[in-house]
Design an enzyme around this catalytic site. Sequence first.
Site, PDB file in Angstrom:
ATOM      1  N   TYR A 166      21.533  -9.172   4.808  1.00 50.45           N
ATOM      2  CA  TYR A 166      20.325  -9.775   4.223  1.00 50.45           C
ATOM      3  C   TYR A 166      20.046 -11.122   4.884  1.00 50.45           C
ATOM      4  O   TYR A 166      18.915 -11.431   5.285  1.00 50.45           O
ATOM      5  CB  TYR A 166      20.517  -9.936   2.706  1.00 50.45           C
ATOM      6  N   ASP A 171       6.482   3.603   3.258  1.00 54.00           N
ATOM      7  CA  ASP A 171       7.769   2.975   3.578  1.00 54.00           C
ATOM      8  C   ASP A 171       7.518   1.969   4.705  1.00 54.00           C
ATOM      9  O   ASP A 171       7.175   2.347   5.829  1.00 54.00           O
ATOM     10  CB  ASP A 171       8.768   4.060   4.016  1.00 54.00           C
ATOM     11  N   ASP A 174       4.085   0.599  -1.399  1.00 57.12           N
ATOM     12  CA  ASP A 174       5.464   0.532  -1.904  1.00 57.12           C
ATOM     13  C   ASP A 174       6.075   1.933  -1.775  1.00 57.12           C
ATOM     14  O   ASP A 174       5.347   2.918  -1.614  1.00 57.12           O
ATOM     15  CB  ASP A 174       5.463   0.101  -3.388  1.00 57.12           C
ATOM     16  N   LYS A 188      16.812 -12.068   7.121  1.00 54.64           N
ATOM     17  CA  LYS A 188      15.852 -13.092   6.696  1.00 54.64           C
ATOM     18  C   LYS A 188      15.757 -14.240   7.715  1.00 54.64           C
ATOM     19  O   LYS A 188      14.694 -14.858   7.852  1.00 54.64           O
ATOM     20  CB  LYS A 188      16.204 -13.610   5.296  1.00 54.64           C
ATOM     21  N   ASN A 194       6.040  -8.347   2.795  1.00 51.48           N
ATOM     22  CA  ASN A 194       6.906  -8.779   1.693  1.00 51.48           C
ATOM     23  C   ASN A 194       8.084  -7.838   1.455  1.00 51.48           C
ATOM     24  O   ASN A 194       8.978  -8.144   0.671  1.00 51.48           O
ATOM     25  CB  ASN A 194       6.008  -8.870   0.431  1.00 51.48           C
TER      26      ASN A 194
HETATM   27  P1  NAD Z   1      11.989  -6.316  -6.214  1.00 52.64           P
HETATM   28  O1  NAD Z   1      13.265  -5.561  -6.068  1.00 52.64           O
HETATM   29  O2  NAD Z   1      11.552  -6.760  -7.566  1.00 52.64           O
HETATM   30  O3  NAD Z   1      10.807  -5.514  -5.539  1.00 52.64           O
HETATM   31  C1  NAD Z   1      10.956  -5.045  -4.252  1.00 52.64           C
HETATM   32  C2  NAD Z   1       9.955  -3.961  -3.998  1.00 52.64           C
HETATM   33  O4  NAD Z   1      10.161  -3.489  -2.675  1.00 52.64           O
HETATM   34  C3  NAD Z   1      10.106  -2.756  -4.925  1.00 52.64           C
HETATM   35  O5  NAD Z   1       8.840  -2.414  -5.448  1.00 52.64           O
HETATM   36  C4  NAD Z   1      10.602  -1.668  -3.984  1.00 52.64           C
HETATM   37  O6  NAD Z   1      10.197  -0.366  -4.359  1.00 52.64           O
HETATM   38  C5  NAD Z   1       9.963  -2.106  -2.679  1.00 52.64           C
HETATM   39  N1  NAD Z   1      10.569  -1.527  -1.489  1.00 52.64           N
HETATM   40  C6  NAD Z   1      11.884  -1.352  -1.237  1.00 52.64           C
HETATM   41  N2  NAD Z   1      12.046  -0.786  -0.026  1.00 52.64           N
HETATM   42  C7  NAD Z   1      10.795  -0.610   0.500  1.00 52.64           C
HETATM   43  C8  NAD Z   1      10.297  -0.084   1.715  1.00 52.64           C
HETATM   44  N3  NAD Z   1      11.125   0.412   2.630  1.00 52.64           N
HETATM   45  N4  NAD Z   1       8.969  -0.058   1.904  1.00 52.64           N
HETATM   46  C9  NAD Z   1       8.108  -0.541   0.965  1.00 52.64           C
HETATM   47  N5  NAD Z   1       8.534  -1.053  -0.208  1.00 52.64           N
HETATM   48  C10 NAD Z   1       9.853  -1.092  -0.434  1.00 52.64           C
HETATM   49  O7  NAD Z   1      12.178  -7.574  -5.235  1.00 52.64           O
HETATM   50  P2  NAD Z   1      11.403  -8.967  -5.188  1.00 52.64           P
HETATM   51  O8  NAD Z   1      12.262  -9.972  -5.858  1.00 52.64           O
HETATM   52  O9  NAD Z   1      10.007  -8.791  -5.636  1.00 52.64           O
HETATM   53  O10 NAD Z   1      11.466  -9.266  -3.619  1.00 52.64           O
HETATM   54  C11 NAD Z   1      10.293  -9.289  -2.818  1.00 52.64           C
HETATM   55  C12 NAD Z   1      10.632 -10.020  -1.531  1.00 52.64           C
HETATM   56  O11 NAD Z   1      11.080 -11.333  -1.839  1.00 52.64           O
HETATM   57  C13 NAD Z   1      11.751  -9.373  -0.711  1.00 52.64           C
HETATM   58  O12 NAD Z   1      11.466  -9.478   0.656  1.00 52.64           O
HETATM   59  C14 NAD Z   1      12.951 -10.218  -1.073  1.00 52.64           C
HETATM   60  O13 NAD Z   1      13.962 -10.162  -0.092  1.00 52.64           O
HETATM   61  C15 NAD Z   1      12.310 -11.581  -1.192  1.00 52.64           C
HETATM   62  N6  NAD Z   1      13.069 -12.561  -1.975  1.00 52.64           N
HETATM   63  C16 NAD Z   1      13.324 -12.357  -3.298  1.00 52.64           C
HETATM   64  C17 NAD Z   1      14.033 -13.309  -4.010  1.00 52.64           C
HETATM   65  C18 NAD Z   1      14.349 -13.157  -5.485  1.00 52.64           C
HETATM   66  O14 NAD Z   1      15.095 -13.971  -6.033  1.00 52.64           O
HETATM   67  N7  NAD Z   1      13.812 -12.156  -6.151  1.00 52.64           N
HETATM   68  C19 NAD Z   1      14.487 -14.464  -3.372  1.00 52.64           C
HETATM   69  C20 NAD Z   1      14.188 -14.640  -2.004  1.00 52.64           C
HETATM   70  C21 NAD Z   1      13.473 -13.676  -1.312  1.00 52.64           C
END
Ligand code: NAD
Length: 251
Positions: A145, A52, A33, A149, A79
Amino acid sequence: MTPRVLVTAGANGIGLVMARAFQDAGYRVWVTDVDTAAVAAVPEGIRATVCDASAEAEMAILFGDIAAEWGGLDVLCANAGIKGPTAAIEDMDLAEWHQCLSVNLDGAMLAAKYGARLMKPAGAGAMIFTSSTSGLFGTPFRAPYVAAKWAVIGLMKTVAMELGQHGIRANAICPGSVNGPRIDRVIAAEAEAKGMTADAVRQGYAAGTALKRLSDPEDVAATALFLASPAARMISGQAITVDGFTYNVDP
Ligand code: NAD
């Protein structure tokens, strides 16, 4: 041998819940992360490093370290994703567009690239990409976004075709709105923009699904565990929706 899994963006949110689920299932787990504080706080027993996902040099080092320490990788959860800007297409800022594509799409591609190099010699592996229902339906004012996706699903299908002959499966999970801090931020912004309460926006999201509720991160993690398992040995190239069946995105 104990199966080995890497979860990118695994120090918070869905990634962290996935990591815990794999740990509970007996996997050796490595998360990466960019949130250094969260990486330091990852539960004991899970290997956690700062990386990253969109930076090729950092990803190359990460996979080199995995090869050196673990000697291979069985499951890859690509992810990493950020929400990106909320803006009308006529106001879209190119730098913000690129940043969103960089984390969501470049991050997935780099994970697949270096993951394939580790998995191919073993002749086995499972790649699981986190896409979104936004990668199936679209979401107004979230063009980068959504584009990223959708592209992740195309990447996944291509990877599945290229690597299937090497025993590697690739699938994507498309969560809908998942309970947690990220959706709280999205809901708060939408509530402010529409002059509504956050509760009303949240209820609207839930009302648009057949199951009348938002998903939990555990629902996504359970799907990842299944896709990683031998029970899914004939499932590849698929985008699996985990959203309680969203049928009305603007109820
Ligand atoms: P979150 O914001 O809770 O966590 C995201 C994490 O990604 C954080 O720990 C952040 O530090 C990390 N991050 C950001 N940029 C980064 C990078 N360049 N390299 C490595 N880490 C990085 O988000 P989440 O809800 O846990 O989302 C996780 C995945 O699920 C994402 O791909 C998101 O698009 C997808 N998603 C989430 C939802 C939702 O409702 N939460 C819905 C559909 C898809």
